[in-house]
Design a protein around this motif. Structure first.
Motif, mmCIF file in Angstrom:
data_model
loop_
_atom_site.group_PDB
_atom_site.id
_atom_site.type_symbol
_atom_site.label_atom_id
_atom_site.label_comp_id
_atom_site.label_asym_id
_atom_site.label_seq_id
_atom_site.Cartn_x
_atom_site.Cartn_y
_atom_site.Cartn_z
ATOM 1 N N GLY A 56 0.782 -1.222 0.000
ATOM 2 C CA GLY A 56 0.000 0.000 0.000
ATOM 3 C C GLY A 56 0.814 1.271 0.000
ATOM 4 O O GLY A 56 0.581 2.181 -0.789
ATOM 5 N N CYS A 57 1.788 1.374 0.915
ATOM 6 C CA CYS A 57 2.563 2.599 1.042
ATOM 7 C C CYS A 57 3.921 2.285 1.642
ATOM 8 O O CYS A 57 4.160 1.190 2.158
ATOM 9 C CB CYS A 57 1.813 3.640 1.884
ATOM 10 N N ILE A 58 4.813 3.270 1.590
ATOM 11 C CA ILE A 58 6.219 3.043 1.934
ATOM 12 C C ILE A 58 6.805 4.282 2.598
ATOM 13 O O ILE A 58 6.252 5.371 2.527
ATOM 14 C CB ILE A 58 7.054 2.709 0.682
ATOM 15 N N ALA A 59 7.961 4.080 3.235
ATOM 16 C CA ALA A 59 8.769 5.187 3.731
ATOM 17 C C ALA A 59 10.231 4.811 3.560
ATOM 18 O O ALA A 59 10.600 3.626 3.627
ATOM 19 C CB ALA A 59 8.472 5.476 5.204
ATOM 20 N N THR A 60 11.069 5.804 3.325
ATOM 21 C CA THR A 60 12.498 5.543 3.275
ATOM 22 C C THR A 60 13.026 5.339 4.689
ATOM 23 O O THR A 60 12.382 5.678 5.677
ATOM 24 C CB THR A 60 13.260 6.707 2.616
ATOM 25 N N ARG A 61 14.234 4.781 4.767
ATOM 26 C CA ARG A 61 14.944 4.621 6.035
ATOM 27 C C ARG A 61 16.356 5.178 5.861
ATOM 28 O O ARG A 61 16.838 5.308 4.739
ATOM 29 C CB ARG A 61 15.003 3.144 6.445
ATOM 30 N N ARG A 62 17.010 5.468 6.941
ATOM 31 C CA ARG A 62 18.356 6.038 6.863
ATOM 32 C C ARG A 62 19.396 5.024 6.406
ATOM 33 O O ARG A 62 20.484 5.394 5.964
ATOM 34 C CB ARG A 62 18.758 6.621 8.223
ATOM 35 N N ASP A 63 19.095 3.724 6.522
ATOM 36 C CA ASP A 63 20.072 2.687 6.173
ATOM 37 C C ASP A 63 19.849 2.128 4.771
ATOM 38 O O ASP A 63 20.365 1.067 4.444
ATOM 39 C CB ASP A 63 20.042 1.566 7.206
ATOM 40 N N HIS A 64 19.072 2.814 3.944
ATOM 41 C CA HIS A 64 18.797 2.439 2.554
ATOM 42 C C HIS A 64 17.809 1.286 2.426
ATOM 43 O O HIS A 64 17.478 0.888 1.314
ATOM 44 C CB HIS A 64 20.080 2.108 1.775
ATOM 45 N N LEU A 67 10.763 0.903 4.527
ATOM 46 C CA LEU A 67 9.672 0.433 5.369
ATOM 47 C C LEU A 67 8.446 0.274 4.484
ATOM 48 O O LEU A 67 8.075 1.199 3.764
ATOM 49 C CB LEU A 67 9.391 1.423 6.496
ATOM 50 N N LEU A 68 7.830 -0.909 4.528
ATOM 51 C CA LEU A 68 6.682 -1.212 3.688
ATOM 52 C C LEU A 68 5.445 -1.424 4.553
ATOM 53 O O LEU A 68 5.532 -1.979 5.657
ATOM 54 C CB LEU A 68 6.910 -2.498 2.878
ATOM 55 N N ALA A 69 4.294 -0.983 4.058
ATOM 56 C CA ALA A 69 3.006 -1.329 4.656
ATOM 57 C C ALA A 69 2.288 -2.214 3.652
ATOM 58 O O ALA A 69 1.778 -1.737 2.630
ATOM 59 C CB ALA A 69 2.192 -0.085 4.983
ATOM 60 N N LEU A 70 2.270 -3.501 3.923
ATOM 61 C CA LEU A 70 1.734 -4.505 3.018
ATOM 62 C C LEU A 70 0.309 -4.878 3.424
ATOM 63 O O LEU A 70 -0.215 -4.390 4.430
ATOM 64 C CB LEU A 70 2.611 -5.752 3.040
ATOM 65 N N ARG A 71 -0.272 -5.758 2.647
ATOM 66 C CA ARG A 71 -1.603 -6.254 3.012
ATOM 67 C C ARG A 71 -1.574 -6.847 4.418
ATOM 68 O O ARG A 71 -2.508 -6.637 5.206
ATOM 69 C CB ARG A 71 -2.061 -7.310 2.005
ATOM 70 N N ASN A 100 -3.202 1.208 2.781
ATOM 71 C CA ASN A 100 -3.405 2.018 1.590
ATOM 72 C C ASN A 100 -2.431 3.187 1.544
ATOM 73 O O ASN A 100 -1.385 3.090 0.920
ATOM 74 C CB ASN A 100 -4.852 2.516 1.518
ATOM 75 N N ASP A 101 -2.714 4.276 2.247
ATOM 76 C CA ASP A 101 -1.897 5.487 2.139
ATOM 77 C C ASP A 101 -1.058 5.680 3.394
ATOM 78 O O ASP A 101 -1.459 5.275 4.483
ATOM 79 C CB ASP A 101 -2.817 6.701 1.933
ATOM 80 N N GLY A 102 0.108 6.344 3.248
ATOM 81 C CA GLY A 102 0.953 6.579 4.413
ATOM 82 C C GLY A 102 1.975 7.673 4.196
ATOM 83 O O GLY A 102 2.284 8.051 3.062
ATOM 84 N N THR A 103 2.538 8.169 5.302
ATOM 85 C CA THR A 103 3.623 9.149 5.270
ATOM 86 C C THR A 103 4.237 9.234 6.660
ATOM 87 O O THR A 103 3.705 8.662 7.620
ATOM 88 C CB THR A 103 3.126 10.535 4.817
#
Length: 290
Positions: A56-64, A67-71, A100-103
């Motif tokens: 659904g949505c993702i975020a970056t991390r400092r270690d490359h 982070l995923l938000a999956l079903r 679905n959505d994230g930040t």
């Protein structure tokens, strides 16, 4: 102003564009295509990694890692190795729901909303969650059909969210305490029932204005902090889903879109676009703090 199609292969459901300042690349997802994508504007190359389920949505991390938000909940993913490590699933008791959505907020907490897949049920089953750096997960606000529109003002003190469901079509604003991670004073920011598109993904620019992808209406709409329409950009497909500000000056608007079948032909639906020359810049979306 110029609008360019930069990835021609259409996604089934393009979403969640996130600009990596560290890599100078754009991450985005194909929810129904079950893939994480990464677009490199310096080469024009778009690569992707298949996922075991809807993403659904993702975020970056400092270690490359990402982070995923999956079903089935949150996970870490390393694009360098392809390793996926599951973290937790706050809705393991709701197999018909997915994220679905994230930040992220200004402290690097990850906010993400859930929704029911397929036809809506008898009552709204989506909720917004906050994932902290220590992986503490908090169910923050209930009662949504299609969670969307998450964005924070540049000072981190206003939180926006929306419900895209055709019966709701509303964007709300909250006062937000960045230290505590708690919203308050919920109020209607925009009721879109008189507009062409429903409120899908959201983003804030450096001026504190809120951008809405008007899905079904073929437009991006910029609202002032007071909720007044400031600008409308017509886009080449009817189904924009979300934008992200990218580029070295954060002055490129990247836009994902949805490919829909069974309706009038919309040949560019599902493609990834870049919009330049708007005179607007964004703000960096912080990496996840965990």
């Amino acid at each position: 102003m110029d609008i360019e199609r930069i990835v021609a292969e259409p996604a089934k459901l393009g979403e969640s564009p996130v600009w990596s300042v560290a890599e100078q690349k754009l991450y985005w997802v194909d929810i129904d295509g079950r893939a994480l994508h990464r677009f490199d504007p310096s080469s024009g190359r778009d690569e992707n990694w298949p996922m075991p389920e809807e993403i659904g949505c993702i975020a970056t991390r400092r270690d490359h890692r990402m982070l995923l938000a999956l079903r089935n909940g949150f996970a870490n993913f390393d694009p360098r190795t392809g390793d996926l490590v599951r973290l937790l699933d706050p809705e393991a008791d709701k197999p018909d729901n997915r994220f679905n959505d994230g930040t992220t907020d200004s402290k690097g907490r990850f906010w993400a909303g859930t929704m029911r897949m397929g036809p809506p049920g008898e009552r709204p089953e989506g909720a917004f969650y906050r994932l902290d750096a220590d992986l503490g997960c908090h169910r923050m606000i209930d009662g949504f059909w299609t969670t969307n529109g998450l964005a924070f003002s540049p000072d981190g003190r206003t939180l926006y969210m929306s419900d895209s469901n055709a019966k709701v079509r509303t964007v709300w604003a909250f006062d937000y305490d960045p230290d505590a991670g708690v919203p308050s004073n919920r109020r209607v920011f925009v009721d879109t029932r008189g507009m062409a598109g429903r409120p899908d993904g959201g983003a804030c620019d450096a001026d504190g204005c809120y951008w809405m992808a008007g899905i079904g209406g073929g437009e991006l709409v910029r609202f002032t902090p007071a909720g007044a329409i400031d600008r409308t950009i017509r886009v080449p497909c009817r189904t924009p889903t979300k934008i992200a500000f990218g580029g070295r000056g954060l002055d490129v608007i990247y836009m994902t879109s949805l490919q829909k079948a069974g309706e009038e032909p919309d040949p560019l639906a599902g493609c990834l676009f870049a919009i330049t020359g708007t005179g607007v810049t964004g703000v960096e979306v912080p990496p996840f703090a965990g």
